[in-house]
Write a protein that holds these residues in place. Structure first.
Motif, PDB file in Angstrom:
ATOM      1  N   GLY A  50       0.793  -1.224   0.000  1.00  0.00           N
ATOM      2  CA  GLY A  50       0.000   0.000   0.000  1.00  0.00           C
ATOM      3  C   GLY A  50       0.821   1.268   0.000  1.00  0.00           C
ATOM      4  O   GLY A  50       0.320   2.337   0.388  1.00  0.00           O
ATOM      5  N   ILE A  51       2.068   1.188  -0.407  1.00  0.00           N
ATOM      6  CA  ILE A  51       2.930   2.367  -0.468  1.00  0.00           C
ATOM      7  C   ILE A  51       2.472   3.268  -1.628  1.00  0.00           C
ATOM      8  O   ILE A  51       2.153   2.787  -2.714  1.00  0.00           O
ATOM      9  N   LYS A  52       2.485   4.572  -1.401  1.00  0.00           N
ATOM     10  CA  LYS A  52       2.014   5.521  -2.424  1.00  0.00           C
ATOM     11  C   LYS A  52       3.153   6.143  -3.234  1.00  0.00           C
ATOM     12  O   LYS A  52       2.952   6.560  -4.367  1.00  0.00           O
ATOM     13  N   THR A  53       4.348   6.254  -2.644  1.00  0.00           N
ATOM     14  CA  THR A  53       5.484   6.904  -3.317  1.00  0.00           C
ATOM     15  C   THR A  53       6.712   6.017  -3.180  1.00  0.00           C
ATOM     16  O   THR A  53       6.993   5.504  -2.090  1.00  0.00           O
ATOM     17  N   VAL A  54       7.424   5.827  -4.284  1.00  0.00           N
ATOM     18  CA  VAL A  54       8.635   5.010  -4.276  1.00  0.00           C
ATOM     19  C   VAL A  54       9.767   5.823  -4.894  1.00  0.00           C
ATOM     20  O   VAL A  54       9.634   6.351  -6.004  1.00  0.00           O
ATOM     21  N   LEU A  55      10.877   5.921  -4.168  1.00  0.00           N
ATOM     22  CA  LEU A  55      12.081   6.601  -4.660  1.00  0.00           C
ATOM     23  C   LEU A  55      12.984   5.561  -5.302  1.00  0.00           C
ATOM     24  O   LEU A  55      13.308   4.528  -4.690  1.00  0.00           O
ATOM     25  N   ILE A  56      13.386   5.821  -6.541  1.00  0.00           N
ATOM     26  CA  ILE A  56      14.240   4.887  -7.277  1.00  0.00           C
ATOM     27  C   ILE A  56      15.442   5.630  -7.838  1.00  0.00           C
ATOM     28  O   ILE A  56      15.397   6.857  -8.030  1.00  0.00           O
ATOM     29  N   PRO A  57      16.549   4.952  -8.104  1.00  0.00           N
ATOM     30  CA  PRO A  57      17.690   5.624  -8.754  1.00  0.00           C
ATOM     31  C   PRO A  57      17.290   6.129 -10.140  1.00  0.00           C
ATOM     32  O   PRO A  57      16.534   5.483 -10.863  1.00  0.00           O
ATOM     33  N   LYS A  58      17.809   7.281 -10.492  1.00  0.00           N
ATOM     34  CA  LYS A  58      17.483   7.870 -11.797  1.00  0.00           C
ATOM     35  C   LYS A  58      17.950   6.976 -12.940  1.00  0.00           C
ATOM     36  O   LYS A  58      17.310   6.924 -13.996  1.00  0.00           O
ATOM     37  N   GLU A  59      19.030   6.248 -12.731  1.00  0.00           N
ATOM     38  CA  GLU A  59      19.531   5.366 -13.771  1.00  0.00           C
ATOM     39  C   GLU A  59      18.598   4.193 -14.033  1.00  0.00           C
ATOM     40  O   GLU A  59      18.734   3.509 -15.052  1.00  0.00           O
ATOM     41  N   ASN A  60      17.661   3.925 -13.129  1.00  0.00           N
ATOM     42  CA  ASN A  60      16.717   2.829 -13.308  1.00  0.00           C
ATOM     43  C   ASN A  60      15.431   3.246 -14.009  1.00  0.00           C
ATOM     44  O   ASN A  60      14.490   2.444 -14.098  1.00  0.00           O
ATOM     45  N   LEU A  61      15.345   4.494 -14.492  1.00  0.00           N
ATOM     46  CA  LEU A  61      14.122   4.937 -15.177  1.00  0.00           C
ATOM     47  C   LEU A  61      13.735   4.026 -16.344  1.00  0.00           C
ATOM     48  O   LEU A  61      12.553   3.708 -16.514  1.00  0.00           O
ATOM     49  N   PRO A  62      14.675   3.565 -17.177  1.00  0.00           N
ATOM     50  CA  PRO A  62      14.258   2.665 -18.269  1.00  0.00           C
ATOM     51  C   PRO A  62      13.619   1.371 -17.777  1.00  0.00           C
ATOM     52  O   PRO A  62      12.804   0.769 -18.478  1.00  0.00           O
TER      53      PRO A  62
END
Length: 803
Positions: A736-748
């Protein structure tokens, strides 16, 4: 002759329904009683006049018969003895039949059956029937004598009792009671009143039984004669062999070798293979027939000649049918299906294409093996599976040298022989679990198998001649790519199978697993129903996996419990709902990953990859007065410990900017803990999580409970890319998490994330840890220093969704 009792009035007696038994008057019968109603009836009659009405039920499977399920003619009997049986609460009963009676109607069914009965007397033979009756008596006795001769187990006193009696009723009832007739046949004799009718029926049944016994005896005699003949021939052959050995003579091996030459010529083999087999057959011709080496050569030639050198199946690729088949047998996995259909389309346009080796990668239970089987069915190819889990010896792949005792071909050649075709679809199951040691490396042997530039002339150590594997369609399966050697992985086209979402698991269970388990456990829609909320309950609270294997086991467990209720308790239908799961499976085994109830200091939601999918992992940090000790608990691996050290070093380098005491590493003790300490945790993706938890604890700033994150950091705060993004985001979605922070390099990598996850979650890319802190930390008065610093950082990026 039967004595007719004068009973003008019907009487009410307890009734006992018998299964598979028919009692006749003046006959003694003992049987076992287990039904509660029958036990109560017997207990009641023992306290009264011991008389009970015994009637046979039509269908032995009916547990609680009504009046229509009972024959209407039975026998009033006297209960002689009741003994408790050794098995459970059953009773062993001894009864003696008194007279025939009709069932007029059931008076009551509780607590046991009671019925109104009327005596049903037998009729004497009329004067016009006496001669017919005498003739039938002789016929029946003759047939019974013939039956006894064909069935030697019949006791002598039983035969004498039947043959010396001149009472037609007694003869008919006595013989019918003591030979194995069907229940319906015995009941017809019991119902018949005329002695002529009874004897006619018995004569017909005896004649049929005699025919069957006579046929069985003929078959037995022929089998015995054949066995005796074979034993005699074997004895004579052994004698002849010994005599020949004593004379120094033996069978001429030339004929045997000539047969091998003919088989070799019929196969139209390549020159090298033909010459090799010719050479071995020629050696066999020169060896004595009883030599050990001759047996080795025979085994070798038989193995080589059984291989499908020139046998192949023709591909029948129809994309529409293949798509329907995949949709029917597998729910979801749209991208995987599209990739498979692309492979089939390429094969349809370029049938001679070689070198396409697919590797299906995904967690256990997501359907890798069944998808390979569906591909074989869609292509019209033979399917053969090789399990590579735990293979440590190269000879398992290449085979043994035939000079060794017990030598045999490798698994590849064995699979080809089993398939009976030189172009099957071969599934290399669990290719990531091949082992190796200081002696052998089976993965190196697989390089030749999977290399299209080499496998057209694959040489097994046992057969020693090249076999063309280039037509074989290889599909490998694996759970973890990291354990596959790089040279082997380079030869395979990887297709990843994702974890199933909650809705996909529900649809798979409803469409496939439930029907499969119901059929396996003998249940139908009329006898068993599993409600939708029960399936959701199994998914949420009783299984935790990426696939559906455990879910299928739990459905099977519910089916078994339903079987027990139907068979043991007599239930006609079992319906299981979400509310009743506790009664069948006990307490909930899992609770869904949920964020904390409120924003807390030093508590951060991290995301981790496991072998069964993603999981949300909470990181806790406590800061106390002390002497600068750092405690790491929770079964952390070396990589995660290094991430914690890097996070502390980064915070020390930026302590003044974040409003943290620069000497915190001297006068503060820091305890970093990951719950569930019994579960080992490691991996290069917890750096940002640890940094955020440390900054929160050192500044007293709470962390947003609806934010999760993943990523590794450097000493300068740069956020590095991670793996397993799709599984990790699935875990965040489940929690039920609403926001997830990911590395910018993982956008693809967001392209691979399931659409349902992308719709429910905001993804915020971060290339520096300050973006992570700015998003995850709550703005409040106590933390104004840290937020004053974070305001100087670049503006918070908008949420990103992969297009």
């Amino acid at each position: 002759m039967h004595e007719i009792n004068n009973r003008p009035e019907p009487i009410v007696l307890p009734l006992l329904a018998m299964r598979g038994l028919v009692l006749f008057p003046k006959m003694v019968l003992h049987f076992e009683v287990g039904r509660e109603k029958s036990i109560k009836a017997l207990q009641d009659v023992m306290e009264k006049d011991r008389r009970i009405f015994l009637v046979t039920q039509k269908d032995v499977r009916v547990e609680d018969p009504d009046e229509r399920a009972l024959f209407h003619v039975g026998v009033v009997a006297e209960v002689k003895q009741i003994v408790k049986s050794g098995s459970g609460n059953n009773l062993r009963v001894l009864v003696e039949g008194l007279y025939r009676a009709k069932l007029r109607h059931l008076v009551d069914t509780e607590p046991y059956y009671t019925a109104e009965t009327l005596e049903f007397p037998l009729r004497e033979a009329r004067p016009s029937e006496l001669n017919t009756c005498d003739a039938l008596m002789r016929t029946v006795k003759d047939l019974f004598e013939e039956y006894c001769s064909l069935s030697p187990k019949m006791p002598k006193d039983m035969v004498i009792n039947a043959l010396i009696s001149e009472d037609p009723h007694y003869v008919a009832e006595y013989i019918a009671a003591n030979i194995p007739l069907r229940i319906e046949e015995k009941q017809e004799i019991l119902i018949a009143t005329s002695p002529v009718k009874r004897l006619e029926l018995l004569a017909s049944y005896l004649e049929s039984e005699n025919d069957i016994l006579s046929l069985e005896k003929d078959i037995y005699d022929r089998v015995k004669e054949s066995i005796d003949k074979n034993q005699r021939e074997y004895y004579l052959r052994e004698q002849m062999r010994v005599i020949q050995e004593e004379l120094g003579e033996s069978d001429n091996p030339v004929d045997e070798a000539q047969q091998y030459f003919e088989k070799i010529d019929q196969l139209a083999l390549p020159d090298e293979a033909r010459e090799k087999l010719y050479k071995e057959a020629d050696r066999l011709m020169k060896l004595p027939s009883n030599s050990h080496e001759g047996g080795v050569i025979r085994g070798y030639l038989d193995t080589c000649l059984e291989l499908p050198w020139n046998k192949s199946t023709k591909d029948k690729i129809d994309l529409q049918k293949a798509e329907k088949l995949l949709d029917k047998e597998h729910y979801g996995l749209q991208r995987v299906k599209e990739r498979i259909l692309e492979v089939l389309a390429t094969r349809a346009l370029a049938p001679d294409i070689k070198g396409q080796i697919i590797c299906l990668v995904g967690p256990p239970g997501v359907g890798k093996t069944s998808i390979a089987r569906s591909i074989a069915k869609a292509m019209g190819r033979k399917y053969v599976r090789i399990s590579l889990g735990g293979v440590r010896d190269e000879s398992d792949i290449r085979g043994h040298r035939k000079t060794y005792i017990g030598a045999m071909p490798g698994r590849i050649i064995n699979a080809i022989k089993l398939a009976g075709s030189n172009n099957p679809l071969m599934l290399l199951d669990e290719v990531d679990k091949m082992g190796n040691d200081f002696r052998d490396d089976p993965s190196s042997a697989m390089l030749e198998v999977l290399d299209s530039e080499q496998n057209f002339a694959f040489r097994d150590h046992y057969i020693e001649i090249p076999f063309d594997l280039s037509e074989v369609f290889f599909i490998a399966t694996a759970n973890d790519l990291s354990t596959i050697p790089a040279p082997l992985l380079d030869r395979m086209d990887v297709i990843e199978l994702p974890s199933y979402t909650r809705e996909e698991k529900f649809q798979i269970a409803k469409r496939h697993l439930l029907a499969k388990q119901m059929k396996k456990h003998g249940l139908t829609a009329k006898t068993f129903r599993l409600a939708d909320d029960a399936i959701y309950g199994l998914i949420d609270f009783y299984t935790r996996e990426s696939g559906v294997r455990k879910l299928e086991r739990e459905i099977g467990a519910l089916c078994r419990k339903a079987d027990r209720e139907i068979v043991g308790k007599g239930a006609s239908r079992v319906v299981i709902t979400g509310a009743s799961l506790y009664d069948y499976l006990g307490p909930k085994r899992f609770r869904p990953d949920e964020p904390a109830e409120r924003d807390e200091i030093g508590l951060v939601n991290g995301l981790a990859w496991t072998s069964v999918g993603g999981e949300m992992l909470q990181v806790e940090v406590a800061v106390m007065e002390g002497s600068g000790k750092v405690e790491l608990t929770g079964s952390l691996g070396d990589v995660m410990k290094e991430s914690a050290k890097a996070a502390i070093s980064y915070i020390r380098s930026r302590a003044q900017e974040y409003g943290i005491d620069p000497n915190f590493y001297k006068n503060k003790d820091i305890h970093i803990h990951l719950p569930e300490g019994a579960v080992p945790k490691d991996g290069p993706s917890a750096g940002v999580t640890l940094t955020t938890a440390l900054v929160s604890a050192l500044t007293g700033t709470p962390v947003r409970r609806d934010v999760a994150m993943t990523g590794e950091i450097t000493l300068r705060g740069r956020v590095l890319a991670i793996g397993g993004l799709r599984e990790k985001t699935m875990a965040a979605y489940r929690a039920g998490i609403k926001t997830v922070l990911i590395p910018k390099e993982n956008l693809p990598d967001l392209y691979e994330v399931d659409p349902v996850v992308k719709e429910a979650i905001r993804f915020i890319p971060a290339d520096h840890v300050e973006t992570v802190l700015q998003t995850a930390l709550c703005p409040r008065e106590e933390g104004k220093e840290i937020h004053a610093v974070l305001k100087k950082a670049p503006a918070k990026p908008e949420a990103v969704l992969a297009q």
